[in-house]
Design an enzyme around this catalytic site. Structure first.
Site, mmCIF file in Angstrom:
data_model
loop_
_atom_site.group_PDB
_atom_site.id
_atom_site.type_symbol
_atom_site.label_atom_id
_atom_site.label_comp_id
_atom_site.label_asym_id
_atom_site.label_seq_id
_atom_site.Cartn_x
_atom_site.Cartn_y
_atom_site.Cartn_z
ATOM 1 N N GLU A 5 -5.788 4.649 13.811
ATOM 2 C CA GLU A 5 -6.713 3.714 14.463
ATOM 3 C C GLU A 5 -7.402 4.268 15.700
ATOM 4 O OE1 GLU A 5 -2.709 2.821 16.408
ATOM 5 O OE2 GLU A 5 -3.434 3.276 14.373
ATOM 6 N N ASP A 31 -2.551 -6.881 15.316
ATOM 7 C CA ASP A 31 -1.924 -5.552 15.367
ATOM 8 C C ASP A 31 -1.959 -4.970 16.770
ATOM 9 O OD1 ASP A 31 -0.919 -4.952 12.838
ATOM 10 O OD2 ASP A 31 -2.869 -4.363 12.068
ATOM 11 N N TYR A 64 -1.046 4.392 10.644
ATOM 12 C CA TYR A 64 -1.398 3.415 11.670
ATOM 13 C C TYR A 64 -0.188 3.222 12.572
ATOM 14 C CZ TYR A 64 -5.586 1.977 9.062
ATOM 15 O OH TYR A 64 -6.797 1.953 8.428
ATOM 16 N N ARG A 77 0.833 -1.196 0.000
ATOM 17 C CA ARG A 77 0.000 0.000 0.000
ATOM 18 C C ARG A 77 0.875 1.256 0.000
ATOM 19 N NH1 ARG A 77 -3.609 -1.641 5.136
ATOM 20 N NH2 ARG A 77 -1.602 -2.602 5.651
ATOM 21 N N HIS A 134 -0.653 1.402 16.221
ATOM 22 C CA HIS A 134 -0.887 0.197 17.042
ATOM 23 C C HIS A 134 0.205 0.055 18.117
ATOM 24 C CE1 HIS A 134 -4.117 -1.081 14.381
ATOM 25 N NE2 HIS A 134 -3.314 -0.934 13.359
ATOM 26 N N LYS A 182 1.504 1.823 7.246
ATOM 27 C CA LYS A 182 1.853 1.019 8.416
ATOM 28 C C LYS A 182 2.790 1.774 9.357
ATOM 29 C CE LYS A 182 0.709 -2.357 9.520
ATOM 30 N NZ LYS A 182 -0.443 -2.555 10.428
#
Length: 372
Positions: A118, A270, A94, A15, A96, A75
């Site tokens: 998130e 995650d 993101y 991505r 996490h 990510k």
């Protein structure tokens, strides 16, 4: 604002933070965009398409990080990327953090302002930047389970939907939120026997309205989880506590009691995973066995379908990218309390309660940082 889009370097992550169409929108708002060469290759977007959209293409990630005021990724930053962050720089991606002590420590040390997709919320109480990837991962979880149930993959050798005269396979879905609802949609479509377990009766009612008698629903408790998990062919873990570590709903003892060749797919990996036996895997080596049970715990499942997932993600993230660029991060967060909920780390302080609790940091209220 000068916005940087580096190429993703997590294992088999294809991505990209901004599509060419998103870059065009950002440029039309008067901003500049630096894109690392071949950053969009995984979604079929060439460097020339980014140039036509108004971006400058840079040869290396080091150049992008060194120049950009805000980094937009997909990510969490890998170790070499974290070393490139600097005080005052904004990271929007993101993260996490709750199960990732090393990343949190390095983001705190960087002095950067780190806003996590998130934990951004909505007025409806949802997680608008997590939802599109949860939709993708929920649907992919059933594909993964079906594949892992094949004998050559270590599974028990059953077809989810069965055939006339042969039982269909039982799929247990833990959590009826976005992941669970999309997993249910796929499992029902393939003809599996589907059981959904959630602690919210309202969530279960909504699923029954959608799927009727094609599914069974159960209120979550230890006895129900144990009974259903140990008799399942496949178990999908889709529970989530925003910003915090996922609860361990399935113990090692439960996994030991599962049928040989059964499959668990931990979509919550995650956030640390909801199976006690789970640890993160990659697309290069997605599965492992524990007590004869196949574990699929890939931490970036949507990365396997980057065209679908990148465009779905950009649909959700672009308005927030524009707000951060147009107003500056501080005013954008002051103006939008839901975006402010995405602030996880700022100038060496942890500003997400779930992360602070999980990793033992002092929690600093984002309102303090924002002056509100």
């Amino acid at each position: 604002m000068l916005i940087g889009v580096p190429k993703e370097i997590k294992n088999h992550e294809y991505r990209v933070g901004l599509t060419p169409a998103s870059v065009r929108e950002v440029v039309q708002h008067g901003h500049q965009v630096l894109v690392e060469a071949k950053a969009g290759a995984g979604i079929g977007a060439s460097d020339e398409e980014y140039r036509k959209a108004g971006a400058r293409v840079q040869d290396s990630a080091a150049e992008v990080f060194a120049q950009a005021a805000m980094i937009v990724k997909v990510k969490e930053p890998q170790a070499e990327e974290r070393r490139r962050l600097r005080p005052g720089q904004v990271l929007f991606t993101y993260l996490h953090l709750a199960p990732d002590a090393a990343q949190t420590q390095e983001l705190v040390a960087s002095g950067a302002t780190c806003i996590a997709y998130e934990t951004v919320t909505s007025s409806a109480g949802g997680l608008p930047l997590l939802a599109p990837m949860s939709e993708v991962a929920g649907r992919m979880s059933i594909q993964a389970a079906a594949r892992c149930l094949e004998r050559e993959a270590g599974g028990m050798g059953v077809l989810l939907g069965g055939v006339p005269g042969v039982d269909n396979a039982k799929v247990v879905i833990l959590g009826g939120g976005v992941v669970g609802a999309n997993a249910t949609l796929m499992a029902v479509g393939l003809g599996a026997e589907v059981v959904v377990i959630d602690r919210s009766v309202d969530v279960l009612r909504a699923l029954v309205r959608q799927f009727g008698t094609r599914i069974r629903t159960l209120a979550s408790n230890a006895a129900a989880i144990e009974a259903e998990v140990t008799s399942a062919a496949a178990v999908i873990g889709g529970v989530l506590i925003p910003g915090a570590a996922a609860p361990k709903l399935v113990s090692r003892a439960m996994v030991q009691a599962m049928r040989p060749g059964a499959v668990v797919v931990d979509v919550a990996i995650d956030q640390g995973g909801c199976f006690e036996t789970a640890h993160a895997t990659t697309h290069a080596a997605p599965t492992y066995l524990v007590d004869g049970v196949v574990h699929y715990c890939v931490a970036n499942m949507p990365g396997a379908v980057p065209r679908t997932s990148t465009y779905a993600l950009n649909n959700a993230t672009l308005p927030f990218v524009l707000a951060l660029a147009d107003k500056g991060w501080r005013k954008a967060l002051i103006d939008d309390r839901h975006l402010a909920n995405g602030l996880n780390v700022h100038a060496g302080q942890v500003t997400c309660a779930g992360v602070a609790e999980a990793l033992g940091y002092a929690f600093v209220d984002p309102r303090t940082v924002l002056g509100g």
